[in-house]
Scaffold this motif. Structure first.
Motif, PDB file in Angstrom:
ATOM      1  N   UNK A 178       0.835  -1.204   0.000  1.00 46.26           N
ATOM      2  CA  UNK A 178       0.000   0.000   0.000  1.00 46.26           C
ATOM      3  C   UNK A 178       0.872   1.258   0.000  1.00 46.26           C
ATOM      4  N   UNK A 179       1.912   1.254   0.828  1.00 48.45           N
ATOM      5  CA  UNK A 179       2.807   2.415   0.884  1.00 48.45           C
ATOM      6  C   UNK A 179       3.512   2.633  -0.456  1.00 48.45           C
ATOM      7  N   UNK A 180       3.942   1.553  -1.092  1.00 47.16           N
ATOM      8  CA  UNK A 180       4.593   1.665  -2.398  1.00 47.16           C
ATOM      9  C   UNK A 180       3.634   2.213  -3.452  1.00 47.16           C
ATOM     10  N   UNK A 181       2.391   1.754  -3.418  1.00 49.90           N
ATOM     11  CA  UNK A 181       1.388   2.251  -4.361  1.00 49.90           C
ATOM     12  C   UNK A 181       1.117   3.737  -4.124  1.00 49.90           C
ATOM     13  N   UNK A 182       1.079   4.153  -2.858  1.00 46.39           N
ATOM     14  CA  UNK A 182       0.883   5.568  -2.550  1.00 46.39           C
ATOM     15  C   UNK A 182       2.044   6.416  -3.057  1.00 46.39           C
ATOM     16  N   UNK A 183       3.246   5.906  -2.934  1.00 47.16           N
ATOM     17  CA  UNK A 183       4.411   6.621  -3.453  1.00 47.16           C
ATOM     18  C   UNK A 183       4.286   6.798  -4.965  1.00 47.16           C
ATOM     19  N   UNK A 184       3.877   5.744  -5.651  1.00 50.16           N
ATOM     20  CA  UNK A 184       3.723   5.814  -7.105  1.00 50.16           C
ATOM     21  C   UNK A 184       2.678   6.862  -7.499  1.00 50.16           C
ATOM     22  N   UNK A 185       1.547   6.861  -6.815  1.00 50.29           N
ATOM     23  CA  UNK A 185       0.486   7.824  -7.136  1.00 50.29           C
ATOM     24  C   UNK A 185       0.929   9.244  -6.778  1.00 50.29           C
ATOM     25  N   UNK A 186       1.629   9.399  -5.667  1.00 50.46           N
ATOM     26  CA  UNK A 186       2.134  10.731  -5.313  1.00 50.46           C
ATOM     27  C   UNK A 186       3.087  11.261  -6.381  1.00 50.46           C
ATOM     28  N   UNK A 187       3.888  10.391  -6.963  1.00 47.60           N
ATOM     29  CA  UNK A 187       4.786  10.810  -8.044  1.00 47.60           C
ATOM     30  C   UNK A 187       3.981  11.313  -9.244  1.00 47.60           C
ATOM     31  N   UNK A 188       2.900  10.637  -9.543  1.00 53.51           N
ATOM     32  CA  UNK A 188       2.034  11.079 -10.647  1.00 53.51           C
ATOM     33  C   UNK A 188       1.412  12.436 -10.309  1.00 53.51           C
ATOM     34  N   UNK A 189       0.912  12.575  -9.090  1.00 53.54           N
ATOM     35  CA  UNK A 189       0.234  13.805  -8.693  1.00 53.54           C
ATOM     36  C   UNK A 189       1.184  15.002  -8.598  1.00 53.54           C
ATOM     37  N   UNK A 190       2.464  14.770  -8.347  1.00 51.31           N
ATOM     38  CA  UNK A 190       3.400  15.893  -8.241  1.00 51.31           C
ATOM     39  C   UNK A 190       3.793  16.450  -9.605  1.00 51.31           C
ATOM     40  N   UNK A 191       3.501  15.719 -10.655  1.00 47.93           N
ATOM     41  CA  UNK A 191       3.775  16.192 -12.015  1.00 47.93           C
ATOM     42  C   UNK A 191       2.519  16.824 -12.605  1.00 47.93           C
ATOM     43  N   UNK A 192       2.028  17.844 -11.939  1.00 48.55           N
ATOM     44  CA  UNK A 192       0.768  18.489 -12.327  1.00 48.55           C
ATOM     45  C   UNK A 192       0.788  19.032 -13.754  1.00 48.55           C
ATOM     46  N   UNK A 193       1.963  19.440 -14.225  1.00 49.91           N
ATOM     47  CA  UNK A 193       2.024  19.992 -15.583  1.00 49.91           C
ATOM     48  C   UNK A 193       1.709  18.937 -16.638  1.00 49.91           C
ATOM     49  N   UNK A 194       1.815  17.658 -16.274  1.00 50.28           N
ATOM     50  CA  UNK A 194       1.510  16.581 -17.217  1.00 50.28           C
ATOM     51  C   UNK A 194       0.053  16.126 -17.146  1.00 50.28           C
ATOM     52  N   UNK A 195      -0.659  16.593 -16.126  1.00 48.79           N
ATOM     53  CA  UNK A 195      -2.040  16.153 -15.912  1.00 48.79           C
ATOM     54  C   UNK A 195      -3.016  17.286 -16.183  1.00 48.79           C
TER      55      UNK A 195
END
Length: 64
Positions: free
Chosen positions: A29-46
């Motif tokens: 669960x913690x690893x999955x949260x890290x992965x999603x946080x990485x996606x969310x921190x790249x706001x310019x791509x979303x």
């Protein structure tokens, strides 16, 4: 795919990263949260909808 389904898929991928390897649920669960946080921190791509969807995925992981 719903955010809940994506959350479950990510956690399962983290539980079994390699054949014959199992990672305990809490760590997965913690690893999955890290992965999603990485996606969310790249706001310019979303765009706004993607950001909201990934935020919902994060919320679903936190509930698991």
């Amino acid at each position: 795919m719903t955010p809940k389904e994506k959350a479950e898929e990510l956690v399962n991928k983290m539980k079994y990263p390699l054949d014959g390897v199992y990672i305990i649920s809490h760590v997965a669960n913690e690893l999955a949260l890290i992965a999603v946080d990485e996606i969310l921190t790249n706001k310019e791509l979303l765009n706004h909808l993607d950001f909201e969807w990934w935020s919902e995925v994060k919320h679903e992981i936190e509930k698991l």
